[in-house]
Design an enzyme around this catalytic site. Structure first.
Site: not given
Ligand code: PLP
Length: 428
Positions: A212, A271, A240
């Site tokens: 991330s 995302k 991601h």
């Molecule tokens: C954003 C993210 C999460 C959490 O996901 P949400 O749906 O925002 O709670 C978990 N793992 C990674 C690598 C992320 O970037």
């Protein structure tokens, strides 16, 4: 009020003040370290251009990589679901039952990931917390890439398994640690012979597939081989990568043609899929165990109908428009090479994330502020999110950015650098 009561009230007031003093001191400490965070107020919905304090700025900060959060079909699906099924789901699925919509989305996610089944959670964070803490416990071991997302580390801590870190993206380091752990166990098993037989203990290796904050890919083929050789369970977080990487945006596991060899696949709907919620995909057995064991599934209200319907529609748009992932990848690569040419220290993007390394936390904040003055919103990422001395701007591209937006962003970065004080720019 009696004297005793007055005394108690005074004491309570005293405690409250002492607590307020502690809280102020904590915020001041963050302030002094340049690490205090505040939440910017946005007056507009998702899109390439947003309204910040009455000013239009170009957004290079969202994880809505495919631009689906505001996509008309996705929005319409959410509205229809709200009208038909309500806004909230009212309870956990094990209590009143789940919606057919939940099952449809789970089937769609399993198809996307090439697995038998999938389980929905209310967020990716909760998916990681609940999954890791149901798969391992005291006496087991979790191995994490050093750059793994906080929710993975928190899940490992919650499980009370022993937690180990290997160097970022370094499969050989992981291999060495696993070999050492196995030797240690064999030695102890030898000493135990004749005594009670110890239950076979589980080893879980967890990694982001696209990191991330670094935007790079985990060496998944190597990790799969290592885990298979050591009998360790591999869990891959595709937050991601889903919707961005691999054929039809199916993720990094599909990109490396490793479908079927990663037993636990995690992803988020918040995302690239433009909605909210998280999921784990895998064999039916795994999913049934999670539905029975994951506390963040059992004790958490089911995903809301609009969020569920939106994610389902996003999957359909993704399947129909493979040009979207291709576009965001092209934009991210173009931004990275232009910034690199402009003299910035940029990590090569494997997905939509373009990290611009600055080094010092205050310098990163300064650069972000200058860019905001120039009409570009790019967040500065500072410790503890990333290791000290690697503060950076984390630019993200979206399929909804135009080529003109890209040019505007590059211009702003050039201008910001031209007027930059010492400390901004290449640092390594
Ligand atoms: C954003 C993210 C999460 C959490 O996901 P949400 O749906 O925002 O709670 C978990 N793992 C990674 C690598 C992320 O970037």
């Amino acid at each position: 009020m009696s004297d005793a009561e007055a005394n108690d009230a005074e004491k309570t007031q005293g405690h409250r003040l002492a607590f307020a003093d502690q809280l102020s001191a904590e915020l001041e400490r963050l302030d002094r370290a340049g690490l205090r965070r505040t939440i910017r107020s946005l007056a507009s919905g998702p899109g390439a251009v947003v309204d910040v304090d009455g000013r239009e700025v170009l957004l290079l900060a969202s994880n809505d990589y495919l631009g689906l959060a505001g996509h008309q079909e996705v929005v319409d699906a959410a509205v229809r679901a709200a009208t038909r099924l309500g806004v909230g789901s009212g309870s956990a699925r094990l209590v009143t039952g789940g919606l057919r919509l939940h099952e449809e989305l789970e089937a769609g996610l399993a198809a996307l990931k090439g697995t038998e089944d999938a389980v929905l959670f209310s967020s990716g964070y909760l998916a990681n917390l609940g999954t890791i803490s149901s798969l391992v416990g005291p006496g087991d071991a979790v191995f994490c890439d050093f750059a793994n997302h906080a929710s993975i580390v928190d899940g490992a801590r919650l499980s009370r398994a022993s937690l180990h870190f290997y160097r970022h993206g370094d499969g050989s380091h992981l291999d060495g640690l696993l070999t050492r752990l196995r030797r240690e166990r064999d030695r102890r098993a030898g000493e135990d012979r004749g005594g009670s037989t110890r239950a076979a203990r589980r080893i879980l290796v967890v990694t982001d597939s696209v990191f991330s904050m670094d935007g790079d890919l985990a060496p998944l083929p190597q990790l799969v081989e290592i885990c298979e050789r050591h009998g360790a369970l591999l869990m891959v977080d595709e937050a991601h990568a889903t919707g961005v990487v691999g054929p039809e945006g199916r993720g990094a596991i599909a990109h490396f043609q490793l479908e079927g060899r990663v037993p636990v696949v995690m992803g988020t709907l918040s995302k690239a899929l433009g909605s909210a919620g998280g999921f784990v995909a895998g064999d039916r057995l795994l999913c049934d165990v999670l539905r029975n064991r994951a506390r963040t599934f059992i004790y958490d209200t089911a995903l809301s109908p609009p969020a569920t319907a939106a994610a389902l529609q996003a999957l359909r748009v993704l399947a129909r428009e493979p040009a979207r992932p291709a576009r965001v990848l092209r934009l991210a690569r173009a931004l990275a090479s232009a910034l690199s040419e402009a003299g910035y220290d940029v990590l090569a993007p494997a997905a939509a994330i373009v990290p611009v390394i600055v080094g010092d936390a205050a310098a990163a904040s300064d650069l972000a502020e200058r860019l905001l003055e120039l009409g570009i919103l790019v967040p500065a990422i500072r410790p503890p999110t990333i290791p000290r001395g690697t503060a950076r701007l984390r630019a993200t591209m979206m399929a909804s950015h135009s080529d003109a937006h890209l040019a505007q962003a590059v211009d702003a970065f050039r201008t910001a650098r031209a007027g930059a004080p010492r400390g901004v720019g290449p640092s390594r």
